[in-house]
Design an enzyme around this catalytic site. Sequence first.
Site, PDB file in Angstrom:
ATOM      1  N   HIS A  23      -2.285  -2.665  -4.427  1.00 20.67           N
ATOM      2  CA  HIS A  23      -1.976  -1.921  -5.643  1.00 20.67           C
ATOM      3  C   HIS A  23      -2.362  -2.698  -6.901  1.00 20.67           C
ATOM      4  CE1 HIS A  23       0.803   1.477  -4.138  1.00 20.67           C
ATOM      5  NE2 HIS A  23      -0.065   1.131  -3.195  1.00 20.67           N
TER       6      HIS A  23
ATOM      7  N   HIS B 278      -3.082   0.871   7.072  1.00 15.93           N
ATOM      8  CA  HIS B 278      -1.960   1.544   7.722  1.00 15.93           C
ATOM      9  C   HIS B 278      -1.750   1.088   9.161  1.00 15.93           C
ATOM     10  CE1 HIS B 278      -1.894   5.084   4.628  1.00 15.93           C
ATOM     11  NE2 HIS B 278      -1.702   3.890   4.086  1.00 15.93           N
TER      12      HIS B 278
END
EC number: 1.11.1.21
Length: 756
Positions: A92, A285
């Site tokens: 992020h 993920h």
Amino acid sequence: MSTESKCPFNHAAGGGTTNRDWWPKQLNLKILHQHSSLSDPMGESFDYAKEFKSLDFEAVKQDLRDVMTRSQDWWPADFGHYGPLFVRMAWHSAGTYRTGDGHGGAGAGQQRFAPLNSWPDNVSLDKARRLIWPVKQKYGRKISWADLIVLTGNVALESMGFKTFGFSGGRPDVWEPEEDVYWGSETTWLGGEERYGAQKKMQQPGDGTLVAEPENHANEESRTASGERNLENPLAAVQMGLIYVNPEGPEGVPDPVASAKDIRETFGRMAMNDEETVALIAGGHAFGKTHGAGPADNVGPEPEAAGLEEQGLGWRNKFGSGKGGDTITSGLEVTWTSTPTKWSNEYLENLFGFEWELTKSPAGAHQWTPKNGAGAGKIPDAHDPSKRHAPSMLTSDLALRFDPAYEQISRRFLNNPEQLADAFARAWFKLTHRDMGPLARYLGPETPAEELLWQDPIPNVDHALVDDQDVAALKGKILASGLSVPQLVSTAWAAASTFRGSDKRGGANGGRLRLAPQKDWAVNQPAQLAGVLKTLEGIQSEFNAAQSSGKQVSIADLIVLAGSAGVEQAAKNAGHHVTVPFTPGRADASQEQTDVESFSFLEPIADGFRNYQKGHYKVSAESLLVDKAQLLTLTAPEMAVLLGGLRVLNINVGQSKHGVFTDKPETLSNDFFKNLLDMGVEWRATSGANDTFEARDRKTGAVKWTGTRVDLVFGSHAQLRAISEVYGSSDANEKFVKDFVAAWTKVMNLDRFDLA
């Protein structure tokens, strides 16, 4: 009389109604005066690169590895390992980067400051940074927050069994929020109405049936994928406060095929192709989980709105314990694999191994679970070893299966795990290093040796450089070549002014002005440019062929030197004998080393310094000028003196006379400012759009000058007029020339990180 009524102080300094409140459209020059020594506690002599080189790099990594599995009671680690949280933190930090203007990215540690530290997509990352504070505290100035955040993500991946592509340091911290980045115009978190304008809104959620089932999805169209949905430039996120896409689907509609469209758009604007996009999602993920243990109304204010007692933390959660198994972050409660702290290919195995149906998280968010109760008990609980769960997926995960292009790549990675590992390693390195600029800025023992096209590689200089005597001789040949001052100056400006301080791309080094796509940009006047380059290449060839000692001059150096010669000649025409500083050492890149598509983002939509605008935009021309100046790291005085000087040097695109307020073009005088400030003329708009103007003599009515918004703003805007009055004064000629040369030299050397 009460105590309160005696106190005359109701507001502190800086409070009250501001100029921006009164005049919201006022030109914002504050973005040109950020990150000065006034806000930097390190002092002007601080050399971060030198400090980083003295860092015990392996010791830092070991300390970070120790943090990974040392769970803290105040914020317990999921599955006993902070690795997934730290991967998200680094992702992020870097993932805000966008190609359109080079803003965002991990390069300045902006995740510590507003608005990023309070974005809804960054919930709980305040805790991640606090977890590594002991490491930052231990090594202090030797490693920046910007570098530490990315390094922590790398070490997290390695500690979970993944082999990374490498890591490079070299990201010095800044000490205040970046005010120059446009994150969107919405005034509510997760708003998206402004960036998509009046376009058709997404349909409401369906009944949980996939738009396209596996056996026929290639022939079936999403109910929303065909709808018009054009994201505002240069934004690369679908909603205010998100990094990329809404994981529930466009505007919360759980449509995987429509989600794929948003993913492709946003990841593409981050410079990722389809394969890199799939690798990042499938690789990222493989680890961790999302958090949505309860309703979002249990979560308190973000860090910037939280009380002093929170000490910079935010999102205090009153659901249960507020942490561990009761954590609320995105509102989604998804764990993808049975080994969430170990690298594996299970994410793709589960994605294709189950059929999925729509469900909701405990917080009420749309997510997906295997049909008919399949997979029950496969997934461990993050905090309670007695609990097991079924795997789950986000709408954005299912996009990798139900978008035809993504599915093809995903199935290849499913069947070839080693390809996914390599692609993820490379894409992760690109994600976390995309805004670092040239390799000269890369520091540390783990910098990869492989040359990557997206790094805009430039060959190493492998020859002796020209000396002062050579420079003087070359300038003589250039001035005798028949090329005019405007041709010399405009060519050098075209090469150097592509630089973007945001992501450190562009600039004169590499000599890419002679290559596609830059040689064909309208702003560079291709026909004129081709003639100038042909002449300069002839001078280069003649000089290089005459050398017996291996000494050479690159075309990149010669372009800059030619511009310097033009400036010196223009100053001489004004009666000033100056020498423009010149440092050789630029090299020439090849077309094969130049990614045409990637470089196309450097083409200016406007360059006020050349009085050029490619089209008509909502943003004013003067705002685009300030934006260009900010990318060139110019201050307001530097912007003013450069524009005023370039106007009288007559380098406007198309030889336009707008703003050429002088009877002596090609002479480096302060005539632009003197004549702009002349009260003997009256300015009037000559277009309905108020973008061109003419100055008429107040006595005769004769048209004396014409100009654009970027010209007239230097007399209209109070702060710019004050600067113009300095350079337009009778005693300012010498200062004007001196300041112009200094600002010119700065722009020519913006990409010379090898000189730092």
